[in-house]
Enzyme design. Structure first.
Site, PDB file in Angstrom:
ATOM      1  N   SER A 185      -0.130   7.163   8.508  1.00  0.00           N
ATOM      2  CA  SER A 185       1.316   6.669   8.194  1.00  0.00           C
ATOM      3  C   SER A 185       1.969   7.937   7.856  1.00  0.00           C
ATOM      4  CB  SER A 185       1.458   5.870   6.915  1.00  0.00           C
ATOM      5  OG  SER A 185       1.000   4.697   7.449  1.00  0.00           O
ATOM      6  N   GLU A 202       0.858  -1.182   0.044  1.00  0.00           N
ATOM      7  CA  GLU A 202       0.056   0.029   0.026  1.00  0.00           C
ATOM      8  C   GLU A 202       0.998   1.287   0.054  1.00  0.00           C
ATOM      9  OE1 GLU A 202      -2.161   1.522   3.692  1.00  0.00           O
ATOM     10  OE2 GLU A 202      -1.914  -0.666   4.389  1.00  0.00           O
ATOM     11  N   SER A 220      -7.670   5.988   8.144  1.00  0.00           N
ATOM     12  CA  SER A 220      -8.385   5.378   9.408  1.00  0.00           C
ATOM     13  C   SER A 220      -7.165   5.681  10.361  1.00  0.00           C
ATOM     14  CB  SER A 220      -8.476   3.847   9.437  1.00  0.00           C
ATOM     15  OG  SER A 220      -9.178   3.412   8.175  1.00  0.00           O
ATOM     16  N   ARG A 274       9.214   4.583   5.820  1.00  0.00           N
ATOM     17  CA  ARG A 274       7.863   4.904   6.579  1.00  0.00           C
ATOM     18  C   ARG A 274       8.720   5.290   7.954  1.00  0.00           C
ATOM     19  NH1 ARG A 274       4.270   2.703  10.335  1.00  0.00           N
ATOM     20  NH2 ARG A 274       2.412   3.569  10.067  1.00  0.00           N
TER      21      ARG A 274
HETATM   22  N1  LIG Z   1     -17.524   8.864   3.218  1.00  0.00           N
HETATM   23  C1  LIG Z   1     -16.794   8.288   4.104  1.00  0.00           C
HETATM   24  N2  LIG Z   1     -16.983   7.420   4.882  1.00  0.00           N
HETATM   25  C2  LIG Z   1     -16.123   7.065   5.989  1.00  0.00           C
HETATM   26  N3  LIG Z   1     -15.080   7.826   6.190  1.00  0.00           N
HETATM   27  C3  LIG Z   1     -14.848   9.080   5.460  1.00  0.00           C
HETATM   28  C4  LIG Z   1     -15.481   9.168   4.150  1.00  0.00           C
HETATM   29  N4  LIG Z   1     -15.163  10.338   3.852  1.00  0.00           N
HETATM   30  C5  LIG Z   1     -14.060  10.498   4.431  1.00  0.00           C
HETATM   31  N5  LIG Z   1     -13.748   9.891   5.324  1.00  0.00           N
HETATM   32  C6  LIG Z   1     -12.644   9.785   6.371  1.00  0.00           C
HETATM   33  O1  LIG Z   1     -11.469   9.226   5.733  1.00  0.00           O
HETATM   34  C7  LIG Z   1     -10.728   8.212   6.394  1.00  0.00           C
HETATM   35  C8  LIG Z   1     -10.316   7.125   5.784  1.00  0.00           C
HETATM   36  O2  LIG Z   1      -9.463   7.526   4.916  1.00  0.00           O
HETATM   37  P1  LIG Z   1      -8.851   6.813   3.737  1.00  0.00           P
HETATM   38  O3  LIG Z   1      -9.791   6.194   2.626  1.00  0.00           O
HETATM   39  O4  LIG Z   1      -7.938   7.639   3.017  1.00  0.00           O
HETATM   40  O5  LIG Z   1      -8.073   5.712   4.743  1.00  0.00           O
HETATM   41  P2  LIG Z   1      -8.400   4.238   4.672  1.00  0.00           P
HETATM   42  O6  LIG Z   1      -7.445   3.684   3.554  1.00  0.00           O
HETATM   43  O7  LIG Z   1      -9.661   3.826   4.734  1.00  0.00           O
HETATM   44  O8  LIG Z   1      -7.598   3.719   5.997  1.00  0.00           O
HETATM   45  P3  LIG Z   1      -6.147   2.959   6.234  1.00  0.00           P
HETATM   46  O9  LIG Z   1      -5.268   3.467   5.066  1.00  0.00           O
HETATM   47  O10 LIG Z   1      -5.729   3.499   7.641  1.00  0.00           O
HETATM   48  O11 LIG Z   1      -6.498   1.530   6.023  1.00  0.00           O
HETATM   49  C9  LIG Z   1     -12.138   7.691   7.405  1.00  0.00           C
HETATM   50  O12 LIG Z   1     -11.273   7.519   8.916  1.00  0.00           O
HETATM   51  C10 LIG Z   1     -12.798   9.282   7.820  1.00  0.00           C
HETATM   52  O13 LIG Z   1     -12.147   9.921   8.738  1.00  0.00           O
HETATM   53  C1  LIG Z   2      -2.282   0.230   9.548  1.00  0.00           C
HETATM   54  C2  LIG Z   2      -2.215   1.202   8.131  1.00  0.00           C
HETATM   55  C3  LIG Z   2      -0.680   1.073   7.413  1.00  0.00           C
HETATM   56  C4  LIG Z   2      -3.252   0.582   7.411  1.00  0.00           C
HETATM   57  O1  LIG Z   2      -3.256   1.589   5.957  1.00  0.00           O
HETATM   58  C5  LIG Z   2      -2.587   2.623   8.764  1.00  0.00           C
HETATM   59  O2  LIG Z   2      -3.830   2.752   9.390  1.00  0.00           O
HETATM   60  C6  LIG Z   2      -1.685   3.357   9.553  1.00  0.00           C
HETATM   61  O3  LIG Z   2      -0.484   3.638   9.296  1.00  0.00           O
HETATM   62  N1  LIG Z   2      -2.122   3.248  10.809  1.00  0.00           N
HETATM   63  C7  LIG Z   2      -1.249   3.743  12.116  1.00  0.00           C
HETATM   64  C8  LIG Z   2      -0.229   2.814  12.496  1.00  0.00           C
HETATM   65  C9  LIG Z   2       0.783   3.462  13.315  1.00  0.00           C
HETATM   66  O4  LIG Z   2       0.529   4.378  14.134  1.00  0.00           O
HETATM   67  O5  LIG Z   2       2.248   3.141  13.033  1.00  0.00           O
END
Ligand SMILES: Nc1ncnc2c1ncn2[C@@H]1O[C@H](COP(=O)(O)OP(=O)(O)OP(=O)(O)O)[C@@H](O)[C@H]1O
Ligand SMILES: CC(C)(CO)[C@@H](O)C(=O)NCCC(=O)O
Length: 435
Positions: free
Chosen positions: A207, A154, A204, A219
């Site tokens: 990084s 990713e 969520s 990272r």
């Molecule tokens: N329609 C939506 N539904 C849910 N969250 C949303 C929405 N639009 C924006 N967000 C925000 O965007 C964040 C998710 O962002 P993004 O899609 O970049 O990460 P992700 O890929 O889901 O998470 P990670 O990379 O940590 O696995 C949510 O936690 C929320 O704060």
């Molecule tokens: C676990 C991932 C890489 C998933 O995209 C992301 O949500 C993240 O970087 N979370 C924070 C993890 C940390 O605090 O190092």
């Protein structure tokens, strides 16, 4: 069912996909999928330079193209971000448009159902996928759609996506001028010579990466890491807390509430403690001394509005991320910090706070930058990986042929595919980006 396609389902098992036995461009449709902790992001490449033979493309392919293009919503929760569409993009020598679609990861089963109903299971297509969900949902994709997910890392995908989009969209990067004022303005930033820069990807979780050259990154940290910047905060924290505190049901609702709230009704400021600023240490009276610090009072709690709580939650999370990002940037001696991820989607409050926070606390040494395609870089990078792998293959084969035949060059020719299809596709080697 096993994952090698040997089960008794109604469609013939698909051959193992492996770039090393697939020298031609992958068959359409081309997708890149990033399945994150909160949102799944899909980029669809629609070719616009179709040859005559492609015009007679299989019916299913036509229907999928029509369905994706003619809609802005898919089911109840899928959305196409039409304003982000990119036309006349060149990928793998093909010209076309990129369409950007998102839906909640929690709806993955529905998405798979929808894809099935549109005939995806009948196309021998490989989908490039990244994000944690590429692992988590791999079996479901194969079971329901007979689709093999070709998985990519990713963070590598993210960096590739950023570099590609920056190169293909001259207005991708911007910063905010006068971030504190109501008239804060988006100003285009020339990011054509970007290295080194820092990426703060607010999904969520968060990084934080240091990018030093094309495709070269490490990272540095997350919001939770082993280098003293421990916070465990991210976009998921904001939405989770906001749902808990206000009863809101969506990110959009949370932001709408926050836009009407006042966080000073919730937070304890320096002036609430000092009656003014703490001059000796140059702490302005309006600085937050303790987020949510007013909420220990029963009276205050009785008066506080949902809007104020939403605003305070947004401010608390954003300021903490800004602070961690600033420490990382100073530590790494990097002045340009690119914030992205869907937490920033339609979220001008946080963009302003990050801009102001970076500038204020670093006394102007750091600049917060933002990118228009916010959360879509991972899926774009993932789509590009597929093409690069093929090009790498052709280069390698050309080199091999040259050595074997003693020929000087065999440029431009596509070698025949190896006759045997074997083995499970290997995940690409991590070129860099160790955690
Ligand atoms: N329609 C939506 N539904 C849910 N969250 C949303 C929405 N639009 C924006 N967000 C925000 O965007 C964040 C998710 O962002 P993004 O899609 O970049 O990460 P992700 O890929 O889901 O998470 P990670 O990379 O940590 O696995 C949510 O936690 C929320 O704060
Ligand atoms: C676990 C991932 C890489 C998933 O995209 C992301 O949500 C993240 O970087 N979370 C924070 C993890 C940390 O605090 O190092």
């Amino acid at each position: 069912m096993s994952c090698n396609g040997n089960s008794n389902h109604e469609h013939p098992p698909l051959p193992e996909w492996n770039s090393l036995n697939y020298p031609e461009l992958p068959p359409m449709p081309w997708f890149g999928l990033d399945i994150g902790g909160s949102l799944a992001k899909l980029v669809y490449f629609e070719p616009t330079d179709n040859t005559e033979s492609e015009e007679t493309e299989v019916e299913t392919l036509k229907n999928i193209r029509k369905y994706l293009k003619n809609n802005r919503s898919y089911g109840d929760t899928g959305h196409r971000d039409v304003h982000l569409q990119m036309d006349s993009v060149l990928i793998g020598g093909r010209k076309g448009s990129l369409h950007f679609i998102r839906f909640p990861t929690s709806e993955m089963a529905l998405f798979i159902e929808l894809a099935k109903s549109k005939g995806m299971a009948t196309l021998a297509s490989t989908v490039c996928a990244t994000g944690g969900g590429a692992y988590k949902f791999e079996k479901q994709f194969f079971k329901e759609l007979h689709m093999r997910l070709h998985k990519f890392d990713e963070l590598e995908s993210l960096i590739r996506g950023i570099e590609f989009m920056e190169a293909n969209s001259p207005t991708e990067c911007y910063y905010l001028e006068n971030p504190k004022s109501d008239t804060a303005e988006k100003i285009c930033y020339d990011f054509s010579d970007p290295y080194p820069f820092m990426v703060v990807n607010i999904g969520s979780g968060v990084s934080i990466l240091k990018v030093t050259a094309p495709g070269e990154f490490t990272r540095v940290s997350g919001t939770r890491c082993d280098c003293n910047y421990l916070a465990d905060l991210g976009g998921g924290t904001f939405l989770g807390l906001c749902c808990l505190l206000t009863g809101c049901a969506s990110f959009e609702e949370a932001l709408e509430l926050a836009s009407q709230g006042d966080s000073t009704k919730v937070d304890k400021l320096v002036k609430d403690i000092y009656g003014g600023g703490y001059e000796k240490f140059n702490l302005d009276g309006n600085l937050v001394a303790a987020s949510f610090g007013q909420m220990i009072s029963t009276d205050r709690r009785a008066k506080v509005k949902r809007e104020d709580l939403a605003r305070a939650t947004l401010v608390t999370i954003t300021n903490n991320i800004a602070s961690i990002a600033r420490m990382c940037a100073l530590n790494e001696k990097i002045s340009r910090v690119v914030f992205l991820g869907n937490f920033l989607r339609s979220n001008m409050i946080s963009q302003k706070l990050l801009s102001y926070g970076m500038e204020y606390w670093s006394k102007g040494a750091l600049r917060a930058l933002f990118l228009e395609h916010e959360g879509y870089f991972g899926c774009v990078g993932c789509l590009l990986e597929l093409i690069t792998q093929r090009e790498d293959y052709i280069l390698q084969e050309n080199l091999k042929n040259n050595l074997l035949n003693g020929a000087a060059t065999v440029n431009g020719t596509t070698p025949p595919p190896p006759t045997e299809v074997s083995g499970t596709p290997n995940p690409p080697e991590m070129r860099n980006g160790s955690s």
